[in-house]
Design a protein around this motif. Sequence first.
Motif, short mmCIF file in Angstrom:
data_model
loop_
_atom_site.label_atom_id
_atom_site.label_comp_id
_atom_site.label_asym_id
_atom_site.label_seq_id
_atom_site.Cartn_x
_atom_site.Cartn_y
_atom_site.Cartn_z
N ALA A 43 0.11 -19.97 -47.67
CA ALA A 43 -0.15 -19.86 -47.09
C ALA A 43 0.06 -20.36 -45.70
CB ALA A 43 -2.25 -19.54 -48.04
N PHE A 49 4.90 -21.19 -46.68
CA PHE A 49 4.27 -19.69 -46.96
C PHE A 49 4.95 -18.69 -47.91
CE2 PHE A 49 6.56 -19.63 -43.47
CZ PHE A 49 7.91 -18.46 -42.67
N GLY A 176 -4.76 -16.54 -43.83
CA GLY A 176 -3.94 -15.60 -44.16
C GLY A 176 -5.70 -14.70 -43.65
N GLN A 180 -5.32 -11.81 -39.24
CA GLN A 180 -5.76 -10.53 -40.70
C GLN A 180 -7.29 -10.05 -39.77
OE1 GLN A 180 -3.62 -8.84 -41.80
NE2 GLN A 180 -4.08 -7.19 -41.04
N TYR A 200 2.56 -17.88 -36.00
CA TYR A 200 1.60 -16.50 -36.09
C TYR A 200 1.95 -15.82 -35.76
CZ TYR A 200 -0.71 -18.06 -40.58
OH TYR A 200 -1.13 -18.82 -41.99
#
Length: 257
Positions: A43, A49, A176, A180, A200
């Motif tokens: 993650a 990931f 994560g 978000q 990211y």
Amino acid sequence: MRSSIRTATLLAVLCSLFSLPVFAQSTLPDLGGQTVTIAVENAYIPFNFIDEATGEAVGFDYDVMNEVCARINCTPEYIQTTWDALLIGVAAGEFDVGASGITITEERDRTVDFSIPVVSTAQVLLMRIDESRFASVQDFIDTPDLVLGTQRGTTNYDLALELVGIERIIAFDEFGPTIQALVNGDVDAVIIDSTSGQGYVGENAELLTIINEPLTSDFLGYAFAEGSDLVAPFNAALQSMTDDGTLAAISATWFAY
């Protein structure tokens, strides 16, 4: 870095032509095929990931650990766990190795042993690309209604406390949901290691950007139970990967954005 990558590539080609190994395996320890359990979050882009396109677990840590085991004849067994359980599990001997972009700190070194450093990174602020309320770290600090997102139990969390205090922090168990929350506007910036931040941004180039003001300078490595007999052979393999350019080539794959 580019010079090292070219050297490593040329070495690999020459060795393949003459049916020789890229690195002389006889100079490294041989673990006899021993299974080594490696704890990962799956993650933490780009370290480990799940690739949404393939459903496969991928990342820098997988490539490094697979190469390490290829060099010292061990069999990696990856075990997914949470960040807060990873270092505790390694310290207790539940896992042989912890691999998840782990910053080497004096505090952590009291309960686990570390490999030699494999990545140099800095902590930075990640923000939305259309952000207009701040443009620097100091702007963020000086604007009291801005909220900082981070992951619990990390050095990022510790630094967030120093920068803005607990009242302006929203903490998450994984990165994560932290990212978000930034995309959704629930937090105004995220404090993150620059290497992971690049990952990211690479995945969300139209949404996110990094403030190019390094807040710290840190080294990342792999964690083992104190006194583990795996530290020396893993270090030998990692050093050989540094010397022949393989580690630089893997880094370029995952951190070049």
